[in-house]
Structures are given as C-alpha cells and as structure tokens.
Design a protein around this motif. Structure first.
Motif, PDB file in Angstrom:
ATOM      1  N   TYR A   1      -3.794   6.184  -0.629  1.00 42.68           N
ATOM      2  CA  TYR A   1      -4.688   5.495   0.296  1.00 42.68           C
ATOM      3  C   TYR A   1      -4.210   5.638   1.743  1.00 42.68           C
ATOM      4  CZ  TYR A   1      -7.444   1.718   2.348  1.00 42.68           C
ATOM      5  OH  TYR A   1      -8.298   0.990   3.130  1.00 42.68           O
ATOM      6  N   VAL A   2      -2.905   5.680   1.930  1.00 44.76           N
ATOM      7  CA  VAL A   2      -2.347   5.760   3.288  1.00 44.76           C
ATOM      8  C   VAL A   2      -1.815   7.149   3.601  1.00 44.76           C
ATOM      9  CG1 VAL A   2      -1.777   3.309   3.364  1.00 44.76           C
ATOM     10  CG2 VAL A   2      -0.131   4.918   2.419  1.00 44.76           C
TER      11      VAL A   2
ATOM     12  N   ASN B   1       0.195   2.444  -3.628  1.00 39.70           N
ATOM     13  CA  ASN B   1      -1.024   3.241  -3.465  1.00 39.70           C
ATOM     14  C   ASN B   1      -0.835   4.243  -2.324  1.00 39.70           C
ATOM     15  OD1 ASN B   1      -3.591   4.228  -3.741  1.00 39.70           O
ATOM     16  ND2 ASN B   1      -4.634   2.375  -3.039  1.00 39.70           N
TER      17      ASN B   1
ATOM     18  N   LEU C   1       0.823  -1.209   0.000  1.00 38.89           N
ATOM     19  CA  LEU C   1       0.000   0.000   0.000  1.00 38.89           C
ATOM     20  C   LEU C   1       0.855   1.255   0.000  1.00 38.89           C
ATOM     21  CD1 LEU C   1      -2.817  -0.995   2.520  1.00 38.89           C
ATOM     22  CD2 LEU C   1      -3.013  -0.757   0.042  1.00 38.89           C
TER      23      LEU C   1
END
Length: 293
Positions: free
Chosen positions: A243-244, A240, A236
């Motif tokens: 998203y975090v 991505n 993540l």
C-alpha cells in the motif's frame, strides 16, 4: 532513479550506525565531568540537561538507523530520528513548567517565613540562615549556598546577587532586588515589602497553576495525535508494504518530505500554543558587572 541511491544510502547508514554506536556508548557510560563541590544548582541542572540531551541524541540516531534499514526510506528515517532526538523541545515543556511552579511556591513560603522571622527584631543576616533550614526542596540548595557565603563574611548584597543567579528565575529577581535595597539602605518597612511580595508570589502561583492545568490537555492532545499517526503509519509499513510502496521511489520520497514538513509545522504550532513564555530576568546585567563566584 531510486535504485541509484541505494549505494549512497548504504554508505550513509553505515556511517550513521557507527556514530550511533559511539553516542550510545557515551550515553550509557557518561562523560567524565569534573564538578567542584561548590557547584551551583544552575550548573548541576545544566550538566543533567546535557546528559539527557546526549541520551536523546543517541536514541534518535538509533531510531534513524533502524527505520532506514527496515524501510530504506531516508526521509522517514531522518524525520523519526529528529523527533526522538528533540522530543523534549517538540512535545515537552511540562517538566520545566512544573519546576518553575515549584520554585515560585518555595519562594513564596520562604518569603513568609523570612517576614515572620524578621518580626522578632532579627536582621537579614540572622533571619536568612534561620529560614533556610525548613525551606522547600526547590530552593533549598540555593539558600544553603547563600548561607555559606554569609558565613564566610561575604557582603550581603553580593551574596544575594549570586543567590538570584543560582535560582535563575524571573520571579526571584524581584524578591532579591527588594532584599538588596534593604541591605544597602537599612530602611524600615521590610516586613510590609515582604508581605506584598509574598502575596504577589501567591497570586502568580495561582495563575500559573490554572494556566498549566488548561495547557496540559493541549499537550496531551498533541501527544495522542502524534502517537496515533505514527502507529498507523508503522502498521502500514510493516503489515501492508504494498500500500505504501509508491513512497519508495524518488518522487514518493519528495512527496513524503512535503507531507512530513506540513505535519511538523502543525505540531510545532500546537507546541507553541501550549508553551509558556517567561519574562526576562532583570538582574543578569548587574550580576555580570560584579563577577561570578
């Protein structure tokens, strides 16, 4: 608010990077250890353990620096660095248990050989060197030291006490205590005592093997769970990041610290369930009062 922490983070990262490089150099080159030729197996294990811990500490510092540079998350970097630095204490234990099982097995085999040798009307002073030649590798270094002490005319009770110190195992204390009593009293029945001790050691060996087999699955489950969670979290962060991204704020770091604290508590709880608590040795006090080699 997190923007204000960038300068302290960079300063911390620079300091830790320098410390990590220094530890890495020490881990690769090693410290100059002046070890006597007659160093006991316990001391050798202590030196090897210290070198292994130094390498793990250097690896932990390196992970901390890399994660901090990539993510700029101080909490995550510190948590991963601590996990790598103390991996054996958090997820280990199998190696120590295997070593303990090997020592008990070698001790049981040596007791049986000692009993059979004494059956030929041979005293302890002659039976111990005769049985040390074919002893198991787990106890052979300590037995060789015991034989060397007997060759220089050291009293048998003192040599046996130091033998217990070299083994550093609660199971060996019972055997050594019986041998010390017989060497001082010179009474009959040593063969029966050795037979009972050998049977007791074999029973303990069977129990420890069954326990280790059942707890091995628990350790593997913990490692699999931790590996999956770390892999998903790393994916993540790398693939991505949007998203975090909330974890990049100061409040997000606090939340992440709480989540990691709960996760660490559950892991250590499972580690405790899969661990083995050995009984305390009872010959330590007697050994300390008599001195060391």
């Amino acid at each position: 608010m997190f923007e204000e922490l960038r300068v302290p983070l960079f300063v911390t990262a620079g300091a830790v990077t320098g410390l990590g490089l220094a530890l890495l150099v020490l881990a690769v080159s090693g410290l100059p250890v002046r070890e006597r030729a007659s160093a006991t197996p316990g001391r050798r294990r202590s030196v090897a353990g210290s070198q292994r811990r130094l390498k793990q500490l250097a690896a932990g510092v390196g992970v901390f620096v890399v994660v901090l540079v990539v993510t700029r998350w101080l909490v995550l970097a510190a948590a991963l660095g601590v996990v790598v630095a103390f991996w054996d204490r958090a997820f280990g234990g199998a190696r120590q248990e295997r070593d303990a099982i090997n020592r008990v097995e070698g001790l049981a085999t040596w007791i049986e050989a000692l009993r059979d040798t004494i059956a030929g009307a041979v005293g302890l002073e002659q039976a111990i060197p005769a049985t040390a030649v074919n002893a198991a590798p787990s106890i052979r270094p300590s037995l060789n030291l015991l034989v060397d002490r007997l060759r220089v005319r050291e009293p048998l009770p003192d040599a046996l006490m130091k033998f217990a110190r070299d083994l550093d195992d609660p199971s060996a204390d019972l055997v050594v205590a019986a041998l010390i009593l017989n060497s001082r009293l010179r009474g009959p029945g040593l063969r029966d005592v050795l037979s009972a001790l050998a049977n007791s050691a074999r029973d303990e060996l069977d129990v420890r093997r069954r326990v280790e087999s059942s707890r091995r699955s628990t350790r593997r489950s913990v490692q699999v769970v931790v590996g999956v969670i770390v892999t998903v979290a790393a994916g993540l962060v790398l693939f991505n990041p949007a998203y975090v991204s909330p974890y990049g704020t100061f409040e997000g770091q606090l939340v992440l610290a709480g989540v990691l604290a709960l996760f660490a508590g559950s892991v250590f709880w499972m580690r405790k369930l899969s661990g083995v608590e050995e009984p305390e040795r009872f010959l330590i006090g007697s050994l300390d009062t008599r001195g060391t080699a």
